[in-house]
Design an enzyme around this catalytic site. Structure first.
Site, PDB file in Angstrom:
ATOM      1  N   ASP A 227     -14.788  12.379   0.656  1.00  0.00           N
ATOM      2  CA  ASP A 227     -15.260  11.294  -0.209  1.00  0.00           C
ATOM      3  C   ASP A 227     -15.993  11.842  -1.441  1.00  0.00           C
ATOM      4  O   ASP A 227     -16.135  13.065  -1.610  1.00  0.00           O
ATOM      5  CB  ASP A 227     -16.160  10.370   0.630  1.00  0.00           C
ATOM      6  N   TRP A 277     -11.158   7.857  -5.592  1.00  0.00           N
ATOM      7  CA  TRP A 277     -11.137   6.515  -6.204  1.00  0.00           C
ATOM      8  C   TRP A 277     -10.407   6.452  -7.549  1.00  0.00           C
ATOM      9  O   TRP A 277     -10.811   5.694  -8.447  1.00  0.00           O
ATOM     10  CB  TRP A 277     -12.555   5.981  -6.398  1.00  0.00           C
ATOM     11  N   GLY A 278      -9.399   7.261  -7.751  1.00  0.00           N
ATOM     12  CA  GLY A 278      -8.640   7.192  -8.999  1.00  0.00           C
ATOM     13  C   GLY A 278      -9.380   7.726 -10.209  1.00  0.00           C
ATOM     14  O   GLY A 278      -9.006   7.427 -11.344  1.00  0.00           O
ATOM     15  N   ALA A 280     -11.052  11.014 -12.595  1.00  0.00           N
ATOM     16  CA  ALA A 280     -10.732  12.385 -13.046  1.00  0.00           C
ATOM     17  C   ALA A 280      -9.218  12.638 -13.130  1.00  0.00           C
ATOM     18  O   ALA A 280      -8.779  13.768 -12.926  1.00  0.00           O
ATOM     19  CB  ALA A 280     -11.410  13.430 -12.144  1.00  0.00           C
ATOM     20  N   ASP A 298     -12.463   0.760  -3.158  1.00  0.00           N
ATOM     21  CA  ASP A 298     -12.104   0.310  -1.808  1.00  0.00           C
ATOM     22  C   ASP A 298     -11.233  -0.942  -1.796  1.00  0.00           C
ATOM     23  O   ASP A 298     -11.434  -1.870  -2.583  1.00  0.00           O
ATOM     24  CB  ASP A 298     -13.379   0.035  -1.011  1.00  0.00           C
TER      25      ASP A 298
HETATM   26  C1  GAL Z   1     -16.144   4.961   0.276  1.00  0.00           C
HETATM   27  C2  GAL Z   1     -14.672   5.101   0.614  1.00  0.00           C
HETATM   28  C3  GAL Z   1     -14.383   4.222   1.799  1.00  0.00           C
HETATM   29  C4  GAL Z   1     -15.263   4.626   2.962  1.00  0.00           C
HETATM   30  C5  GAL Z   1     -16.733   4.582   2.547  1.00  0.00           C
HETATM   31  C6  GAL Z   1     -17.641   5.126   3.620  1.00  0.00           C
HETATM   32  O1  GAL Z   1     -16.423   5.804  -0.779  1.00  0.00           O
HETATM   33  O2  GAL Z   1     -13.917   4.723  -0.486  1.00  0.00           O
HETATM   34  O3  GAL Z   1     -13.023   4.311   2.142  1.00  0.00           O
HETATM   35  O4  GAL Z   1     -14.923   5.908   3.369  1.00  0.00           O
HETATM   36  O5  GAL Z   1     -16.936   5.341   1.380  1.00  0.00           O
HETATM   37  O6  GAL Z   1     -18.963   5.103   3.247  1.00  0.00           O
END
Ligand code: GAL
Length: 485
Positions: A227, A277-278, A280, A298
């Site tokens: 992440d 998250w798309g 860079a 998300d």
């Molecule tokens: C976000 C991610 C989610 C989930 C979440 C957990 O950044 O996009 O899919 O993993 O963190 O905190």
């Protein structure tokens, strides 16, 4: 688009300004450790190497100079393992269903459901743990992340053993920042320790008997979702990277650190999913670092999300091929109020765009029609085709957002997918000679058989010079295989 602004929101919210202390990792971690429930895999786990000495202590260097600073120059270039991740991952992930309320019990329930509901037979194989699985602080001596002993009383490796016994694979989660999005330890500057730890946990004790790397079977593969939260300010990207090359950006380098650590510290292939998250321009360099990369923020269980991610991803499908997958995020089938047609589109689009498909609900609550959707063997075969890696792409000149017509090729032949974005049933038409995959076939064939991938039945035989038309329900997707008669 809403999902892009969500990605930006993440950036703004989670970026931490405190600089991270450089950690002298090399030598601090003995080769053979046994954390909670670990297998003893000293013989197969490589020692930490000089790799750990990469230029963390120089992280304030300006890498935007044309000559490249030391950080960019020293960043690992190891690519993802080619022993896993050729086709998009299929499995389940805990986040959409349970958020932080995860446990071994819930993980095992999902794994058992995968077997009993026929999902494993359909090709689903990963049972992935998301955020919130660990204690809040690392082990003070070993610096390893410590599994939460209440949620995971047998450790992660204890859960992994049980998942492996069901013939499934386990996935784990960490973060290319100082903390995960939920505030648990992140892996930035601990990449080598964490890669080695995950490697140990993913290995069945059973597998220590293998001496040759090639004997370590696919069974031992684990998945790492990585992440992008809590990034110190000196690791973010505020400017265009050197040479306008986003592979050299701070963001890419944070993910490259982990890819390098996986290459150096693991004894078996680990599938790496960049949860970036798309940002860079990840579609430009993601395949040099991981097997898949999130294209946006998300998912939410509503039609707007499904439309917006199809629309955005449709612009970046040239990044998709074997070992290289745009991730449209985890599945929402079973969540929210999606109509059955919207769920069909959700599944079909993830298949024809070759996104990973990670189910994200309590599988035991799925209806028979939902299970029928997610086990559709013909759509899954398109997603998992091992002879053609490219996805379906936009067919013709579309006038809607998202586009409605897509075509692609599989080992079985040419395919056309038609999404009805309208709120009413519409008749959709295409000419056979507009489908790129049919141009060769057309020279030889005077007619084509159109086969419905949802029902598994032939619709009929049609003149190659003609047109095909079909009524598609609101927000539904029709899926066809077309072969010479
Ligand atoms: C976000 C991610 C989610 C989930 C979440 C957990 O950044 O996009 O899919 O993993 O963190 O905190």
């Amino acid at each position: 688009m809403s999902f892009l602004s969500e990605a930006m929101r993440y950036d703004l919210l989670v970026v931490q300004t405190a600089a991270v202390a450089a950690i002298a990792q090399a030598g601090a971690w003995a080769q053979c450790l046994s954390g909670v429930g670990d297998c003893h895999v000293c013989s197969s786990t490589p020692a930490l190497t000089a790799h750990t000495a990469h230029a963390f202590t120089h992280q304030n260097l300006d890498i935007t100079t044309p000559a490249l600073g030391n950080v960019a120059a020293a960043a690992p270039t190891a690519g993802p393992s080619k022993k896993t991740g050729k086709t998009p991952a299929l499995g389940w992930n805990s986040w959409n269903a349970y958020r932080c309320n995860i446990s071994e019990t819930r993980l095992l329930a999902a794994a058992n459901d995968m077997v009993s509901l026929g999902l494993k037979d359909a090709g689903y194989e990963y049972v992935n743990i998301d955020d919130c699985w660990s204690e809040m602080i690392r082990d003070p001596t070993t610096k390893r992340i410590v599994p939460d002993s209440v949620k995971f009383p047998n450790g992660i490796s204890g859960a992994a053993d049980q998942i492996h016994d069901l013939g499934l694979k386990i996935g784990i989660y960490s973060d290319a920042g100082t903390m995960t999005c939920a505030g648990y330890p992140g892996s930035l500057e601990f990449e080598d320790i964490d890669a080695a730890t995950f490697n140990d946990w993913g290995i069945d004790c059973e597998l220590t008997k293998y001496s040759q790397p090639e004997e370590v079977t696919e069974k031992a593969v684990i998945d790492l979702k990585y992440d992008n939260c809590n990034v110190p300010s000196n690791w973010t990207d505020t400017e265009t990277p050197p040479h306008d090359n986003w592979y050299l950006s701070n963001s890419a380098i944070r993910f490259r650190q982990m890819a390098g650590a996986l290459a150096a510290q693991t004894t078996h292939p680990i599938q790496l999913d960049l949860c970036i998250w798309g940002t860079a321009h990840v579609w430009d360099w993601g395949a040099k670092v991981g097997h898949s990369w999130r294209m946006a923020g998300d998912s939410t269980p509503d039609w707007n999300y499904i439309k917006s991610i199809i629309s955005f991803n449709a612009q970046h499908l040239d990044a998709v091929d074997f070992f290289s997958h745009n991730d449209m995020d985890m599945m929402e089938i079973g969540n929210g109020n999606l109509t059955i047609e919207e769920q069909r589109t959700h599944f079909a689009a993830w298949c024809f765009m070759k996104s990973p498909i990670l189910l994200g609900t309590d599988l035991g609550l799925l209806s028979a029609s939902q299970i029928q959707i997610i086990t559709n063997s013909e759509l899954l075969a398109f997603s998992q085709d091992t002879t053609i890696g490219t996805p379906a792409t936009i067919l013709g000149k579309n006038t809607t957002d998202p586009p409605e017509f897509f075509s692609g090729t599989s080992e079985k032949g040419a395919h056309v997918f038609i999404v009805n974005t309208a709120n009413s049933t519409e008749t959709k038409r295409f000419a056979f000679d507009s489908v790129p995959g049919l141009s060769d076939a057309k020279r030889k064939a005077s007619s084509f058989v159109v086969h419905d991938m949802w029902t598994g039945k032939d619709v009929g035989t049609f003149r190659a010079s003609g047109e095909f038309s079909v009524a598609v329900a609101p927000h539904d997707t029709a899926a066809f295989l077309i072969t010479p008669a």
